[in-house]
Design a protein around this motif. Structure first.
Motif, PDB file in Angstrom:
ATOM      1  N   GLU A  56       0.824  -1.350   0.038  1.00 16.28           N
ATOM      2  CA  GLU A  56      -0.108   0.153   0.029  1.00 16.28           C
ATOM      3  C   GLU A  56       0.865   1.371  -0.009  1.00 16.28           C
ATOM      4  N   VAL A  57       2.017   1.283   0.659  1.00 12.97           N
ATOM      5  CA  VAL A  57       3.075   2.232   0.784  1.00 12.97           C
ATOM      6  C   VAL A  57       3.475   2.693  -0.567  1.00 12.97           C
ATOM      7  N   VAL A  58       3.615   1.765  -1.346  1.00 13.08           N
ATOM      8  CA  VAL A  58       4.465   1.790  -2.569  1.00 13.08           C
ATOM      9  C   VAL A  58       3.262   2.341  -3.723  1.00 13.08           C
ATOM     10  N   ASP A  59       2.104   2.039  -3.447  1.00 13.24           N
ATOM     11  CA  ASP A  59       1.083   2.671  -4.303  1.00 13.24           C
ATOM     12  C   ASP A  59       0.795   4.084  -4.016  1.00 13.24           C
ATOM     13  N   GLU A  60       0.941   4.539  -2.579  1.00 15.33           N
ATOM     14  CA  GLU A  60       0.610   5.659  -2.530  1.00 15.33           C
ATOM     15  C   GLU A  60       1.814   6.574  -2.796  1.00 15.33           C
ATOM     16  N   LEU A  61       2.992   6.321  -2.416  1.00 19.10           N
ATOM     17  CA  LEU A  61       4.147   7.167  -2.631  1.00 19.10           C
ATOM     18  C   LEU A  61       4.473   7.358  -3.985  1.00 19.10           C
ATOM     19  N   ARG A  62       3.851   6.217  -5.005  1.00 25.36           N
ATOM     20  CA  ARG A  62       4.037   6.403  -6.446  1.00 25.36           C
ATOM     21  C   ARG A  62       3.163   7.272  -6.929  1.00 25.36           C
ATOM     22  N   ASN A  63       1.865   7.645  -6.150  1.00 29.58           N
ATOM     23  CA  ASN A  63       1.102   8.507  -6.679  1.00 29.58           C
ATOM     24  C   ASN A  63       1.578  10.122  -6.118  1.00 29.58           C
ATOM     25  N   GLU A  64       2.462  10.139  -5.233  1.00 30.35           N
ATOM     26  CA  GLU A  64       2.874  11.183  -4.948  1.00 30.35           C
ATOM     27  C   GLU A  64       4.245  11.430  -5.463  1.00 30.35           C
ATOM     28  N   GLY A  65       4.454  10.616  -6.524  1.00 32.48           N
ATOM     29  CA  GLY A  65       5.740  10.874  -7.303  1.00 32.48           C
ATOM     30  C   GLY A  65       6.958  10.223  -7.097  1.00 32.48           C
ATOM     31  N   LEU A  66       6.800   9.368  -6.184  1.00 31.75           N
ATOM     32  CA  LEU A  66       8.348   8.872  -5.970  1.00 31.75           C
ATOM     33  C   LEU A  66       8.149   7.538  -6.585  1.00 31.75           C
ATOM     34  N   LYS A  67       9.284   7.113  -7.237  1.00 31.86           N
ATOM     35  CA  LYS A  67       9.527   5.737  -8.031  1.00 31.86           C
ATOM     36  C   LYS A  67       9.606   4.718  -6.879  1.00 31.86           C
ATOM     37  N   VAL A  68       8.906   4.050  -6.249  1.00 28.94           N
ATOM     38  CA  VAL A  68       9.129   3.086  -5.330  1.00 28.94           C
ATOM     39  C   VAL A  68       8.898   1.740  -5.640  1.00 28.94           C
ATOM     40  N   GLY A  69       9.404   0.687  -5.212  1.00 31.87           N
ATOM     41  CA  GLY A  69       9.031  -0.780  -5.598  1.00 31.87           C
ATOM     42  C   GLY A  69       9.207  -1.433  -4.183  1.00 31.87           C
ATOM     43  N   LEU A  70       8.840  -2.872  -4.341  1.00 30.74           N
ATOM     44  CA  LEU A  70       8.762  -3.523  -3.223  1.00 30.74           C
ATOM     45  C   LEU A  70       9.356  -4.907  -3.326  1.00 30.74           C
ATOM     46  N   PHE A  71      10.217  -5.323  -2.614  1.00 30.64           N
ATOM     47  CA  PHE A  71      10.699  -6.786  -2.755  1.00 30.64           C
ATOM     48  C   PHE A  71      10.473  -7.545  -1.523  1.00 30.64           C
ATOM     49  N   ARG A  72       9.648  -8.219  -1.534  1.00 30.99           N
ATOM     50  CA  ARG A  72       8.845  -9.038  -0.328  1.00 30.99           C
ATOM     51  C   ARG A  72       9.464 -10.402  -0.400  1.00 30.99           C
ATOM     52  N   PRO A  73      10.676 -10.774   0.324  1.00 28.48           N
ATOM     53  CA  PRO A  73      11.078 -12.295   0.447  1.00 28.48           C
ATOM     54  C   PRO A  73       9.619 -13.307   0.995  1.00 28.48           C
ATOM     55  N   ILE A  74       9.555 -14.107   0.401  1.00 28.31           N
ATOM     56  CA  ILE A  74       8.411 -15.433   0.907  1.00 28.31           C
ATOM     57  C   ILE A  74       9.261 -16.347   1.577  1.00 28.31           C
ATOM     58  N   THR A  75      10.402 -16.833   0.947  1.00 29.94           N
ATOM     59  CA  THR A  75      11.233 -17.682   1.516  1.00 29.94           C
ATOM     60  C   THR A  75      12.029 -16.881   2.314  1.00 29.94           C
ATOM     61  N   LEU A  76      12.431 -17.178   3.599  1.00 35.32           N
ATOM     62  CA  LEU A  76      13.524 -16.269   4.341  1.00 35.32           C
ATOM     63  C   LEU A  76      14.617 -17.363   4.631  1.00 35.32           C
ATOM     64  N   HIS A  77      14.521 -18.385   4.354  1.00 33.57           N
ATOM     65  CA  HIS A  77      15.572 -19.496   4.172  1.00 33.57           C
ATOM     66  C   HIS A  77      15.160 -20.755   3.211  1.00 33.57           C
ATOM     67  N   PRO A  78      15.404 -20.968   1.819  1.00 31.91           N
ATOM     68  CA  PRO A  78      16.778 -20.159   1.365  1.00 31.91           C
ATOM     69  C   PRO A  78      16.262 -18.380   1.117  1.00 31.91           C
ATOM     70  N   PHE A  79      17.219 -17.627   1.269  1.00 30.59           N
ATOM     71  CA  PHE A  79      16.826 -16.302   1.123  1.00 30.59           C
ATOM     72  C   PHE A  79      17.092 -15.960  -0.479  1.00 30.59           C
ATOM     73  N   PRO A  80      16.112 -15.270  -1.142  1.00 30.42           N
ATOM     74  CA  PRO A  80      16.268 -14.745  -2.560  1.00 30.42           C
ATOM     75  C   PRO A  80      17.542 -13.849  -2.722  1.00 30.42           C
ATOM     76  N   LYS A  81      18.825 -14.074  -2.202  1.00 26.98           N
ATOM     77  CA  LYS A  81      20.020 -13.390  -2.367  1.00 26.98           C
ATOM     78  C   LYS A  81      20.149 -12.731  -3.702  1.00 26.98           C
ATOM     79  N   LYS A  82      19.858 -13.432  -4.730  1.00 29.62           N
ATOM     80  CA  LYS A  82      20.359 -13.209  -6.119  1.00 29.62           C
ATOM     81  C   LYS A  82      19.827 -11.966  -6.276  1.00 29.62           C
TER      82      LYS A  82
END
Lengths: 181, 354, 245
Positions: free
Chosen positions: B264-290
């Motif tokens: 939700e924060v990403v959507d709202e900040l984009r509306n306010e003109g900031l180019k924001v994205g979200l990386f949400r790891p679903i597996t914490l181990h193994p961690f998507p380090k790549k």
């Protein structure tokens, strides 16, 4: 469409049930809903609150800093939450217990004497259902009959309390339809 | 039972487990996840399964140890303090290669902690909690629906790798009630039968021994295989949500409940003109380090780890993976104080201004 | 030629790893002979603990689960509840059962799981080198009670049969000794009875076997027998403590 609501009061006022009923009834209608109960940590003095978000699309955050609507059932909740209603939003106040009047015209306020009405209906414990009725009366997308079914489902095993709860709910609707503001 | 319900996160996990073929559950009462064992206590007998209330967290974990050794899909659940207590037996169960699933709802601080939503156990769960260098597979669902889907698949992961899967959640996930659609009930006969190792299969010429104790040469081999397995996981089993990452200049990293809030924060900040994205790891181990090797650091000027943890925990891992290639910050609430999208937005605006 | 005694077929051909004069070998012989005699090898699942008691787990033929220290009762609960047709025996020493695993022991007994516990009480931690156990005798010298137990707040020896027999669910609770032929024969009968109970699904049985540990008692095997007869049995009286079969 996304609508956020916070219901706050002290333990025993049935604030959780108001929120849960709204969320559940929305979910029956194929809307998405989240209900998050909060006790303690951010609260003082045995108060409780819950956040309800209803949406026709995905719900990201189940809690918000500013809300479209807030229902406050006691003084403490009024002091803590009244300022968190969004501009253009609505504040429902249990005027049987809260003497304060909201100053400012950026939001709509509803003063609902829920405890007085509950006493008239015959059971002071159903004040929450009066407030639920008042809230539902203002929302055409919440089906009154569906909400009554929800209320009945919650009283499974306490069927003798169904009538008084439904009556309180209806009184809340009538009050709003009668234009008490 | 309906496939679609308006249900609490903890109960959603329990029902998903039953549908995945879980037939044994043992647990000890601890907030904020009591609804999970309570649900199992009536639901499992309905499908011919068994629920046992353990006398302690350790006993519950060891009942899982026993159940798993019979090849039965099994599960336990607890909170952060419970994970501490279960850790010894968890190490033994992992070392003995016993498939199992565990749901842990984190708490707000050390010791007793506090029962309200928090993510204070990332460090403990991901970089611990077992002696002997053994690790488990860790999944961090952000919504009740994702918790259902991940729990449902977690038993397959546990069986495939003969490992333990930890569903790591918090008071938000456990207590939020929301709409969930359940997958179908799996047939037990379709599940892996584990005839080669389960102790209920007897072969006089092939003694079956479930243990984590080996002579040095074998122990070393076991440890080597363990390490290879984790490397394989990192290649093949990582999962994450990429939400508007590809053109972002500010990247939020958040997992679990905080992850959904940050969307939700990403959507709202984009509306306010900031180019924001979200990386949400679903597996914490193994961690998507790549992911951190693929980021264009000329474009991404700021990475913010948003967590319900103070001091930040995920942020330390992110710093490692980013290796000083861009600015990394932390924003968190902790102790059970709810985090909300509005304050995250404010914090990011402030970081940008700095 | 008539065979009067042979090694149980439930042992894999390999040397054992117990010290001279240790009673674990005798206890294992009885256990395996009885499993043989009752045709239980196929159904049997042995739950081994941590400590000397676990030394045999690699050379017995029935399937084995090696539990974390003290947790055999919880592990056995998980096994038996998932595989009620199996024959589950817990083999635990006194440190494992009566110290680190006391809670699990009492609660499994209290649930009355349909399993059998064989409890080896030799009054000492063996594998770790002879430290005080919960069962160590008053005045007994160990590596952690150099002047003898009882002088520095160590409490008194815990008597498991006496404790477990106060619970509602256990059906057979008995203590035997492995110091002489007569006692060994009695122990054998008790174990058979306990096994039979599990086969007939009659509830929980707890068998305590007073055992010798010459290495850590710092006595010869012969003197260990004498110590057992003159001291240990006085502290831990033999007999059936509960029988509701």
């Amino acid at each position: 469409m996304e609508r956020s609501l916070l219901v706050a009061g002290f333990g025993g006022q049935g604030v959780m049930l108001i929120g849960k009923n709204i969320g559940y009834t929305a979910s029956k209608k194929d809307l998405n809903a989240t209900f998050f109960p909060a006790y303690g940590a951010e609260m003082r003095g045995g108060t409780a609150n819950c956040s309800v978000v209803v949406s026709d699309s995905k719900i990201c955050s189940p809690v918000k800093q500013e809300l479209d609507e807030i229902i406050v059932m006691n003084d403490l909740s009024y002091e803590k939450f009244a300022g968190r209603v969004k501009k253009g939003g609505a504040l429902y106040i249990n005027s049987s217990l809260i003497e304060a009047k909201y100053e400012g015209d950026d939001i709509t306020t509803y003063y609902v004497p829920v405890a007085d009405i509950a006493r008239k209906v015959g059971n002071p414990l159903v004040a929450n259902m009066v407030m639920l009725g008042a809230y539902v009366a203002n929302h055409e997308d919440i089906d009154v009959e569906s909400m009554k079914e929800t209320i009945k489902e919650n009283l499974h095993g306490k069927e003798n309390l169904i009538d008084v709860n439904i009556k309180a709910f209806e009184e809340g609707i009538n009050l709003m339809k009668g234009g008490t503001q | 039972m309906n496939d679609k319900l308006f249900v609490k996160g903890s109960e959603a996990i329990a029902e998903a487990a039953v549908r995945a073929g879980c037939r044994f559950f043992a647990g000890y009462p601890i907030t904020p996840q009591n609804e999970l064992p309570e649900y199992m206590s009536w639901r499992l007998p309905e499908v011919g399964g068994t629920y046992v209330q353990g006398e302690s967290e350790m006993a519950s974990m060891n009942m899982i140890f026993g159940a798993a050794s019979t090849g039965t899909r099994c599960m336990t659940s607890s909170s952060g303090p419970g994970l501490s207590l279960k850790a010894e037996s968890l190490s033994c169960a992992l070392g003995s290669k016993l498939p199992h699933v565990m749901a842990i709802m984190m708490r707000g601080g050390p010791g007793h902690g506090i029962i309200f939503p928090a993510q204070q156990d990332y460090e403990f769960a991901v970089h611990g909690p077992c002696h002997g260098g053994v690790k488990q597979f860790i999944l961090a669902p952000s919504t009740a629906q994702e918790a259902v889907d991940l729990t449902y698949s977690s038993f397959d992961i546990a069986d495939k790798y003969r490992t333990g899967v930890l569903i790591l959640g918090d008071g938000f996930l456990a207590n939020t009630i929301e709409n969930v659609t359940f997958p179908p009930m799996k047939k037990l006969e379709d599940l892996p039968q584990h005839k080669d190792w389960k102790i209920t299969e007897y072969d006089p010429n092939h003694h079956k021994l479930i243990t984590s104790y080996f002579p040095p040469e074998i122990m070393e081999q076991e440890n080597i295989k363990m390490g290879q397995m984790y490397e394989y996981w990192e290649e093949h089993e990582t999962q994450y949500q990429n939400y508007l990452m590809d053109d972002c200049e500010i990247l939020i990293c958040a997992y679990g409940s905080t992850g959904r809030i940050c969307e939700e924060v990403v959507d709202e900040l984009r509306n306010e003109g900031l180019k924001v994205g979200l990386f949400r790891p679903i597996t914490l181990h193994p961690f998507p380090k790549k992911v951190f090797e693929e980021i264009d650091y000329n474009r991404v000027k700021l990475i913010v780890s948003v967590e319900m943890a103070i001091p930040g925990q995920l942020v330390e891992d992110i710093k490692n993976y980013v290796a000083r290639r861009t600015r990394v910050e932390h924003f968190g609430r902790s102790g059970g104080v709810l985090i909300n999208p509005g304050e995250i937005k404010e914090a990011i605006h402030k970081m940008v201004e700095e | 030629m008539e065979i009067v005694y042979k090694k149980s077929s439930n042992f894999i051909e390999a040397g054992h790893s117990f010290c001279p004069g240790c009673s674990h070998g005798i206890a294992h012989n009885i256990m395996m002979d009885t499993i043989d005699e009752m045709g239980l090898a196929e159904k049997a699942i042995l739950v081994y603990p941590v400590g000397c008691a676990a030394n045999a787990m690699t050379y017995v033929k029935p399937n084995v689960v090696h539990a974390p220290h003290g947790r055999a009762p919880a592990v056995a609960t998980g096994i038996k509840r998932c595989a009620p047709d199996k024959f589950v025996v817990l083999y635990q020493g006194d440190g494992d059962l009566a110290a680190i695993g006391m809670a699990e022991t009492i609660h499994m007994a209290n649930r009355g799981e349909h399993v059998t516990t064989i409890y080896i009480n030799n009054t000492i931690y063996g594998m770790t080198g002879g430290q005080m156990a919960p069962t160590t005798m008053m005045g007994q010298i160990t590596t952690t009670t150099r002047e003898g137990r009882g002088l520095h707040g160590e409490g008194q020896p815990i008597k498991m049969c006496e404790m477990i027999s106060t619970l509602g669910e256990p059906k057979f609770v008995a203590r035997y000794a492995l110091d002489n032929a007569k006692h060994v024969i009695e122990a054998r009968k008790g174990i058979k009875k306990a096994f039979q109970m599990q086969v007939e699904d009659k509830g929980y049985a707890f068998i305590e076997l007073l055992s010798m540990c010459p290495s850590n008692w710092h006595l010869s095997p012969k003197d260990s027998v004498k110590y057992m007869e003159e001291e240990v049995i006085k502290t831990f009286p033999l007999g059936v403590y509960k029988e509701e079969v």
